[in-house]
Design a protein around this motif. Sequence first.
Motif, PDB file in Angstrom:
ATOM      1  N   ARG A   1      56.825  36.339  74.300  1.00 38.57           N
ATOM      2  CA  ARG A   1      57.428  37.465  73.584  1.00 38.57           C
ATOM      3  C   ARG A   1      58.948  37.381  73.583  1.00 38.57           C
TER       4      ARG A   1
ATOM      5  N   ASP B   1      58.689  45.990  76.658  1.00 37.66           N
ATOM      6  CA  ASP B   1      58.577  47.436  76.835  1.00 37.66           C
ATOM      7  C   ASP B   1      59.881  48.005  77.408  1.00 37.66           C
TER       8      ASP B   1
ATOM      9  N   ALA C   1      52.689  41.961  91.884  1.00 43.43           N
ATOM     10  CA  ALA C   1      51.792  42.566  90.893  1.00 43.43           C
ATOM     11  C   ALA C   1      50.737  43.436  91.588  1.00 43.43           C
TER      12      ALA C   1
ATOM     13  N   ARG D   1      56.548  45.952  88.109  1.00 45.60           N
ATOM     14  CA  ARG D   1      56.583  45.488  86.708  1.00 45.60           C
ATOM     15  C   ARG D   1      57.926  44.872  86.332  1.00 45.60           C
TER      16      ARG D   1
ATOM     17  N   HIS E   1      55.821  36.176  84.923  1.00 43.73           N
ATOM     18  CA  HIS E   1      55.373  36.503  83.572  1.00 43.73           C
ATOM     19  C   HIS E   1      53.839  36.620  83.514  1.00 43.73           C
TER      20      HIS E   1
ATOM     21  N   ASN F   1      51.982  37.556  85.678  1.00 43.48           N
ATOM     22  CA  ASN F   1      51.595  38.798  86.349  1.00 43.48           C
ATOM     23  C   ASN F   1      52.259  40.026  85.707  1.00 43.48           C
ATOM     24  N   ASP F   2      52.777  39.822  84.506  1.00 45.40           N
ATOM     25  CA  ASP F   2      53.362  40.900  83.717  1.00 45.40           C
ATOM     26  C   ASP F   2      54.544  41.586  84.415  1.00 45.40           C
TER      27      ASP F   2
ATOM     28  N   HIS G   1      58.598  41.765  84.544  1.00 46.79           N
ATOM     29  CA  HIS G   1      59.781  41.451  83.752  1.00 46.79           C
ATOM     30  C   HIS G   1      60.939  41.021  84.661  1.00 46.79           C
TER      31      HIS G   1
END
Length: 208
Positions: free
Chosen positions: A64, A70, A134, A139, A163, A165-166, A168
Amino acid sequence: MTTMFDISRLLATGVPTWPGDTPFSYEVSWTKEQSGSVNVGKLTMSIHTGTHIDAPFHFDNEGRKVMELDLELYIGPARVIEISGKSSIGAEELKAFELDGITRLLIRTNSWTNPNEFPTEITYLRDDAGPYLAEKGIRLIGVDVPSVDPLDSKVLAAHHTLHANDIHILEGIDLAKIAPGDYELIALPLPLVEADGSPVRAILRPLT
Ligand SMILES: Nc1ccccc1C(=O)C[C@H](N)C(=O)O
Ligand SMILES: [Zn+2]
Ligand SMILES: [Zn+2]
């Protein structure tokens, strides 16, 4: 009265830049005399200079870009912890801290010792940090160094596992004057549609 701590690194000529990357430059490209009304500035820089966020496109061609991230993650409660004197940080070091319920975690490593020069060695994150953070619900991770990986890394294990593990990534924050504790973080990226990251103005406000 609100206190606020600016944790952004200054952007000026000569600011330390990733070796080989675009030097920072600001110039008035159109002077008031020339335009008849205003000074107009022109900026050239690498996105990874100073305090900035990485978008996954930075290290993954399919990842992304900035506008797809987000925004909510770049504003809100954040915990600052200090882990000094380690060559790397992983689950083992992080276990010493209470992280339940924390969404944004900023780590003060103190390992960028001379802010006027690009560092030669920094405290980096091991690849078990991502899964551990995570599991705690984190996050966003912020570090006071130019990278979450070793500076000579080509595989970028920490970038990829964070990344995956989402989580940022916020890099190059200046935590030298920040005591560990809980704050409100604001570090908004610019709306750079095609970009692999963005410079941010990062600030912390004490939670009252
Ligand atoms: N600018 C570079 C030029 C060449 C190689 C790496 C970088 C980086 O910026 C990597 C760093 N881990 C970063 O995300 O900011
Ligand atoms: Zn970066
Ligand atoms: Zn990075």
